[in-house]
Design an enzyme around this catalytic site. Structure first.
Site, PDB file in Angstrom:
ATOM      1  N   ASP A 119       0.845  -1.181   0.000  1.00  0.00           N
ATOM      2  CA  ASP A 119       0.000   0.000   0.000  1.00  0.00           C
ATOM      3  C   ASP A 119       0.889   1.242   0.000  1.00  0.00           C
ATOM      4  OD1 ASP A 119      -2.291   1.847   0.655  1.00  0.00           O
ATOM      5  OD2 ASP A 119      -3.317  -0.059   0.976  1.00  0.00           O
ATOM      6  N   HIS A 164      -3.886   6.098   3.371  1.00  0.00           N
ATOM      7  CA  HIS A 164      -4.542   4.878   2.881  1.00  0.00           C
ATOM      8  C   HIS A 164      -3.868   3.629   3.436  1.00  0.00           C
ATOM      9  CE1 HIS A 164      -5.845   1.842  -0.110  1.00  0.00           C
ATOM     10  NE2 HIS A 164      -6.905   2.624  -0.291  1.00  0.00           N
ATOM     11  N   SER A 207     -11.137  -0.897  -0.826  1.00  0.00           N
ATOM     12  CA  SER A 207      -9.840  -0.851  -0.139  1.00  0.00           C
ATOM     13  C   SER A 207     -10.004  -1.163   1.340  1.00  0.00           C
ATOM     14  CB  SER A 207      -9.207   0.536  -0.290  1.00  0.00           C
ATOM     15  OG  SER A 207      -8.723   0.744  -1.585  1.00  0.00           O
TER      16      SER A 207
END
Length: 1484
Positions: free
Chosen positions: A859, A932, A1275
């Site tokens: 990520d 994220h 996600s």
């Protein structure tokens, strides 16, 4: 040493097949093997080592490196090399040497009346343009290009008064003695979006770099485009001119780069203003539009040169079709299909079939084949590639012989349009048609040349038909010149190649050829007027080609002056034209008086008797609407020898007589002028409604002057489009731009006094001096006395009535772009996010909370200081861990601990694509600036952190990952995109991810969570994420991946490989209620996590009623887009914003910027799933249907009001779960016989840890810092399933990755908390397996599934045998058997069968007992509607754990069969375990 011819390095992955070293070699020995391949093409060990990016040791046996296409081709032929393929990120037209050589050759061959001037002699005479300053108005420049090197150039001329304007990625050091000035002029679309372009003169598009180097580029040897095409010495026409760059063209928001830039007239006017003051002598503006037909401008058409890139197509019947291509590829023979035969039903009509339009081709029918498209260009080739095609034959989009070359991404050849029928007939009459595509080769000296390019716009002049336009033609077809390295050759998102030189086509390429010649003429004749230079170019132009025949159009018909004007340029002859047709400023004003009206110089008074436009002293003659007879006058000036006598010859237009008097002109000295008259009379043969063409010529035996004539006895036509790469665009500026012309009041005033005068006008219509200053864009001082400013229509009207104001003109943006077929459609932008679903099973404790299972997270990195990554009370790091904690910026070994046991970062692939990392937008380390990666990592395995909330106290509770005692290994592979706003997604390079997979396998991870989705559909062998996951699965590492946020549209699901768990997103039973109370007492439910409220009633307004006029259109009105809302109308109000075209948080920012108190947002997706945001002002989102209720209230009430009530957290909401509206859906577009997605998990409004380097909205203007944040998206659902896999792995450490996937899928539920079927995002319609796969995951149940559907590495290889090249590209050591199982027979926990025929289909499955020793399972079937399902045997007996049993499933069409897909299921049950599998089926 790298061959400079192909010094265009790109990332290639070299695959050497399955590992041959088998652990006997050290890593150093393996890398030495890789270096030996590179050394063979690079020449030295040093260069070999310098170019290598990664050595892959676990995922594949191979490496990635920076190679030229030639080097890659050489390596691909070496022994032991299986494949060499170009890497693409997961997410994520020019001047040629030959054109000048061709011009020179044409001059030498065309005129036998006198010896030609050698081109080099001409250049030396002109000093190569030395010290002539050329201003280029375009999209900027790429200053590092070798074309702008100033080596050996003399100091800057003292006449230069300009500056070098600094900006983003550009400063004064980028100017030199060659490129002097680079000014940027923002387009009137509001603040420039930095993700679209550089706020500086730097060129992100490539167009400006191309045109600038065509004019004045230095000589660069061994230049070439991608694949080595156009090889030669690149040079501008005037290599020693000085270049002044004026950047006036910018990307249009919401439009793709391939669709071109917009260039606003007020910006261009300011650039002209500065250029005049700066001292430029020649200006090359961006290509003109249909209105750019002024007689003081040289308008240029485009024609070919004598070079083609021949790439024949050999059909299977032996017929060879001549084609052209500049795409680098190897010779190959492919199965050939016609596009209309492989289209998805219902996507085309009789008019559009066979055209390979976007989204029309069926992947199952196209995969592995070459597709013949009836007409095609860039987007057709991309569609073939998207559908899995491996090559394409494109019918030329233009009729005739002119092919615009493109460097496509797959093997492609463009064939003449008249050959397409033959190819179609071949495909229609042969059972197994094939095509062999031959790599292109460059052919020089082709004949005939030039011919007019099919795309070049043509006359007549629709504004003033008595002025012939265009004026000239020059090379504009397939021209090589410098290019911006921030762009790609195709200028489309899927093209990540970088090129220093590029081949392009258009009148954009022809124009700078003429500008360069004008500069050379200026160097030779510095005192000549611009009209004299134009005359010299036009009267020396020629009308014949290199075989002595008239220039033709692309169809082979004789071209006319409407296509080429006076003819094709001859630079050296223009240096000595003999006579010129001169014109002065006063002449132009008189022309304006007669043609329209004089608005350009109010100090000039038009005389009562005006000359007709035909009498303007132009080098060509055009007469429209001739009734019977007309006499016009011309004047010529002698610029040749002193004593000379010129005699006239003529070729009258058919049907007309022409008389010229006198027929002889005598000159005694240079500079002497002589007049003559031309009388044109219509004869009996004159045809109405038809233009006729002829010429007359003055000759003294040395000089020959030719002027074209045309006459039309009919009404003048109004159809003229000059320069095809231009278009009108809509301005989205905050206000409308107006240009105010005050007239000539500037005499004797200083610049400051002039500006003060302009300012005084603005202050008289604005509310304050501050507002007046803020609205002023430019003060013009040289072209006109006036200014441009942001005005309302009322303010503009007031100014127009003031004394001294000549005119107030609204600025209309005009975009100048290279030619494109179509534009791509806009889509609504959805915020990403996630959530949890509590099922009551204490699965974590049963599996010891995932203790010592290692999870790899690929990520954007991690924020290590988060409490979610505390290691308090954790035991030492497992001995199985072999990884590292890689130091970097703001990250060192101390940031790892017993929880966060490893961290690495990968940006070599990213930097190869985007250049060195800009460390102001991301950390050069594993540290997460985006948030994220921190969010997903803590969702998988974050520690328990009590009392966590979002801003405002929302979602208060204990934050914890699904497996809080699992260990985390962070692999940062995703990075911020340069020039893009931070709230957009990062990009993740495929080669970086492959390296991360490689390390993760060696490091000892057990589960990989990857919330990353491929940007486009690729085959298994080309999808690097799937490739990495395949080799992870070989080691029984579980890989969970997001299925995508492009739903709910069908076939949007991604991460399709059967060895990956593809995860969809659904809701939990928590909402954040923030109702809207309307003034009529009606209460509308809304949701928000914004820590603001507006409990009192405030005025309510619809955004569409509060917009600045001209900033929106029918599609964008009411959307609260940036720069659209009027402060005067919004101030102190609540605003209703509709969805689309921007993110939710951007809409809130726009309302706040306009002075709004709060806003109500229409939910971005239909239905009941609302993704909440922490807005920067009070705001709430309402269901899309409820927004219509609010809008009706506003429209039906004179003074509407509303309040936004405080948000609160509500638990136990029903129904839950339901599918998130954004979650991507099936069917599987790559292989419809594998159901995808596999499963769903919470992904709507999920709270998890966050990076403190960014804000909750990630907006630049949001300075808030949070430790936890709420997001939505697949996600977020992906790490939930990864956590469940961890728990299963901890409980069953010896289970395979397939067994764990099976356990999760067969125990999933399809019902909500009410016991009713899970619905889709609307809340009204039952969802299907295309939405949720097998259903919603239940981790506790998955710990004891009873039976599992297992699969191993060989099973996956046999599955891949169905797909041509996939197996060789993944494991070449494996040989597919002659009889391999179909995709439906892969032992998958779900059943998907497409195109079942009338006889039905039999599918086989095998299950393994993992429950009790002695057990009996019976089957229950719910057949899909319209089908029968028989399972045999119906009972299975197991006596021990590990026992395997097989069964057959026969599916047949029955009564009630409907079109489309049908859904059912079957379940094996032993009284304890329920093992359920969905069935998805469709028929022919």
């Amino acid at each position: 040493m790298i061959d400079e011819v192909f010094n265009l390095q790109q990332v290639y992955i070299v695959y050497l097949g399955e590992h041959r070293h088998s652990g006997k070699q050290t890593w150093e020995e393996i890398e030495e093997t890789y270096h030996s391949y590179l050394q063979a093409v690079k020449g030295s060990k040093e260069e070999a080592k310098a170019c290598i990016i990664y050595s892959y040791k676990n995922v594949i046996n191979g490496f990635s490196a920076l190679l030229t296409p030639q080097e890659a081709a050489t390596i691909s032929e070496m022994e032991g090399v299986i494949s060499v393929f170009h890497s693409h990120p997961t997410k994520s037209r020019l001047h040629t040497t030959r054109s000048w050589d061709f011009i020179s050759l044409l001059e030498a061959n065309w005129d036998a009346t006198r010896p030609p001037i050698n081109q080099d002699q001409f250049l030396r005479r002109a000093g190569y343009g030395k010290d002539v300053i050329v201003g280029v108005l375009d999209s900027g420049v790429w200053p590092e290009s070798q074309s702008f090197n100033d080596e050996g150039m003399a100091p800057i001329p003292s006449s230069w008064k300009g500056i070098c304007e600094s900006g983003v990625a550009f400063n004064s050091s980028h100017c030199n003695k060659s490129a002097l000035l680079l000014k940027s002029y923002e387009a009137n679309f509001g603040p420039l979006d930095p993700k679209l372009d550089f706020r500086s003169p730097r060129d992100i598009n490539g167009h400006g770099t191309h045109t600038s180097s065509t004019i004045g580029g230095r000589r660069v040897p061994n230049a070439a485009a991608i694949g080595g095409f156009g090889y030669g010495t690149a040079t501008g026409g005037a290599p020693l001119v000085r270049l002044a760059i004026y950047k006036v063209c910018w990307p249009v928001p919401g439009q793709t780069p391939a669709e071109g830039n917009t260039c606003l007239d007020d910006d261009m006017l300011a650039a002209f203003d500065d250029a005049i003051a700066d001292g430029v002598q020649v200006i090359s503006p961006t290509p003109s539009t249909v209105t750019n037909v002024a007689p003081w401008i040289i308008t240029v058409g485009a024609s070919s040169i004598d070079r083609v890139f021949s790439s024949p197509v050999l059909l299977g019947n032996g017929i060879q079709v001549q084609g052209q291509s500049i795409t680098p590829f190897k010779k190959g023979t492919y199965p050939l299909v016609y596009a209309a035969d492989v289209e998805i039903p219902g996507t085309t009509t009789n008019l559009t079939n066979g055209l390979c339009l976007n989204g029309t081709l069926s992947p199952p029918l196209v995969r592995g084949k070459a597709v013949f498209c009836w007409r095609g260009d860039t987007f057709q080739a991309l569609e073939v590639q998207r559908a899995g095609g491996i090559a394409t034959v494109l019918g030329n989009v233009f009729d005739g012989i002119g092919v615009v070359g493109r460097p496509y991404l797959i093997p492609a050849t463009v064939v003449p349009s008249d050959q397409t029928l033959g190819i179609y007939n071949y495909t229609a009459t042969h059972q197994n048609p094939t095509a062999t595509l031959t790599p292109a080769k460059t052919l020089i000296g082709t004949k005939p040349a030039p011919f007019m390019a099919a795309f070049t716009s043509r006359g007549p002049n629709f504004i003033e038909p008595n002025i012939l336009k265009p004026d000239l033609t020059a090379p504009g077809l397939n021209i090589l010149a410098a290019w911006s390295e921030a762009s790609s050759p195709l200028n489309v998102p899927s093209d990540h190649r970088v090129a220093k030189f590029q081949i392009d086509s258009g009148t954009s390429m022809a124009c700078p050829h003429v500008a360069a010649v004008a500069a050379l003429l200026k160097a030779i004749h510095p005192d000549w007027s611009s009209a004299a230079i134009k005359s010299a170019l036009m009267t020396t132009a020629k009308l014949s080609n290199n075989v002595g025949k008239p220039i033709t159009d692309s169809l082979g018909n004789s071209a006319t002056p409407f296509q080429y004007g006076a003819g094709h340029i001859q630079p050296s002859k223009a240096a000595d034209p003999g006579l010129v047709y001169d014109a002065s400023y006063t002449d132009y004003l008189l022309f304006l008086c007669s043609s329209s009206s004089n608005l350009l110089d109010p100090s000039f008074t038009c005389p009562q008797v005006l000359p007709s436009p035909s009498n303007f002293n132009y080098p060509s003659l055009a007469i429209a609407n001739l009734s019977s007879v007309l006499t016009v006058r011309r004047s010529v000036t002698n610029v040749g020898m002193g004593n000379s006598t010129y005699s006239v010859t003529m070729n009258p237009p058919p049907g007309y007589s022409v008389r010229i008097s006198p027929a002889t002109l005598y000159f005694g000295a240079p500079g002497e002028k002589q007049n003559f008259s031309i009388t044109v009379r219509a004869g009996r043969g004159a045809r109405k409604n038809v233009f006729a063409f002829g010429w007359y010529s003055w000759s003294d035996g040395i000089h020959v002057r030719v002027v074209e004539k045309m006459k039309d006895p009919s009404v003048a036509l109004l159809l003229l489009f000059f320069l095809v790469n231009l278009h009108l665009s809509v301005s989205l500026a905050k206000r409308q731009v107006y240009i105010v012309h005050i007239g000539d009041q500037s005499a004797g005033r200083t610049l400051v006094e002039i500006e003060d005068n302009h300012f005084s006008y603005l202050t008289s219509v604005k509310n304050s001096e501050e507002e007046a200053k803020a609205s002023l864009l430019y003060s013009y001082k040289n072209i006109i006395n006036g200014f441009s400013a942001l005005l309302t229509p009322d303010e503009a009207e007031k100014l127009s009535d003031m004394d001294g104001v000549v005119s107030v003109i609204k600025s209309e943006p005009i975009s100048y772009r290279t030619q494109t077929t179509r534009s791509w459609e806009f889509t609504d932008l959805l915020a990403g996010g996630n959530s949890e679903f509590i099922n009551g099973d204490d699965d974590a404790s049963l599996s010891n909370y995932g203790k010592d299972v290692i999870v790899g997270v690929l990520d954007s990195g991690v924020w290590p200081e988060s409490q979610s990554f505390s290691d308090q009370g954790m035991e030492p790091v497992p001995q199985s861990w072999k990884g590292i904690c890689q130091p970097g910026v703001a990250f060192n070994a101390s940031h790892c601990n017993r929880k966060l046991i490893g961290a690495r970062y990968y940006l070599k692939g990213y930097e190869a694509q985007y250049g060195p990392l800009n460390e102001t937008i991301d950390f050069r380390s594993a540290r997460d600036r985006d948030g994220h990666g921190t969010h997903t990592a803590s969702t998988v395995a974050g520690r328990e952190v009590p009392h966590t909330t979002l801003l405002g106290g929302f979602a208060n509770g204990t934050a914890a990952g699904g497996a809080p005692l699992a260990r985390l290994a962070i692999y940062k592979v995703c990075w911020a995109i340069p020039g893009q706003a931070t709230f957009y997604e990062n990009t993740c390079a495929g080669e970086d991810m492959l390296a991360a997979f490689d390390d993760a396998i060696a490091d000892g991870v057990h589960v990989i969570s990857i919330s990353i989705v491929p940007y486009q559909l690729s085959s298994y062998g080309e999808d690097l994420l799937a490739l990495g996951a395949f080799h992870a699965a070989k080691r029984d590492i579980v890989v969970a991946a997001s299925c995508g946020n492009s739903g709910p549209a069908p076939s949007t699901v991604r991460n399709l490989a059967p060895w990956i768990i593809s995860v969809a997103a659904s809701s939990i039973d928590r909402v954040f209620s923030s109702p809207v109370l309307l003034g009529n007492g009606m209460k509308i439910e809304g949701e928000s996590v914004t820590p603001h409220k507006l409990s009192m009633m405030h005025p309510l307004i619809y955004a569409g009623d509060a917009e600045i006029p001209g900033t929106t259109n029918n599609e964008t009105s009411g959307l609260c887009l940036q720069g659209t809302l009027s402060k005067e109308l919004v101030q102190g109000k609540i605003v209703l914003c509709l969805r689309g075209y921007s993110t939710n948080v951007e809409k809130g920012l726009e309302v706040r910027g306009a002075g709004g108190l709060g806003f109500i947002l229409q939910n971005p997706v239909d239905g009941i799933s609302i993704s909440v945001d922490a807005h920067v002002l009070p705001g709430t989102a309402v269901l899309s249907n409820d927004s219509a209720t609010i809008l009706n209230y506003i429209k039906s009430n004179k003074n509407p009001t509303a309040s936004i009530l405080s948000a609160r957290t509500v638990l136990g909401s029903k129904p839950s779960p339901f599918m998130a509206g954004f979650s991507s859906a099936g069917p599987n577009p790559l292989e419809p016989n594998i159901l995808k997605p596999d499963i769903t998990a919470p992904g709507l409004n999920i709270l998890a840890a966050w990076s403190e380097a960014t804000s909750p909205t990630k907006l630049f203007d949001d300075s808030r810092v949070v430790k936890y944040n709420i997001l939505s998206g697949t996600s977020m659902s992906c790490p939930h399933v990864a956590a469940a896999a961890v728990l299963i792995k901890a409980t069953h450490p010896n289970w395979s990755s397939a067994a764990i996937r099976s356990a999760l899928m067969t125990t999933a539920t399809q019902t909500n908390k009410l016991g009713l079927p899970i619905t889709d995002g609307t809340g009204d319609t039952a969802a299907t397996p295309f939405h949720y796969g097998s259903g919603h995951f239940r981790p506790g149940k998955a710990l004891d599934p009873g039976l599992i559907y297992d699969a191993n590495y060989t099973d996956y290889l046999l599955y891949l045998c169905n797909y041509n090249t996939s197996v060789p590209s993944i494991d070449p050591s494996f040989t597919c058997p002659d009889d391999f199982p179909s995709p439906t027979d892969l032992n998958y926990p779900s059943i998907a069968v497409s195109n079942v025929n009338s006889s039905g289909i039999s599918v086989r499955r095998t299950v393994t007992n993992v429950g009790g020793g002695a057990s009996v399972y019976k089957v229950r079937v719910e057949a899909p509607v319209g089908y029968t399902v028989e399972i045999s045997p119906e009972t299975m007996n197991f006596s021990s754990v590990g026992q395997r049993e097989s069964f057959n499933i026969v599916i047949r069409p029955g009564s009630g069969l409907r079109n489309g897909y049908a859904f059912g299921w079957y379940t094996w049950n032993d009284g304890i375990h329920s093992v359920r599998s969905p069935i998805v089926v469709s028929s022919h």
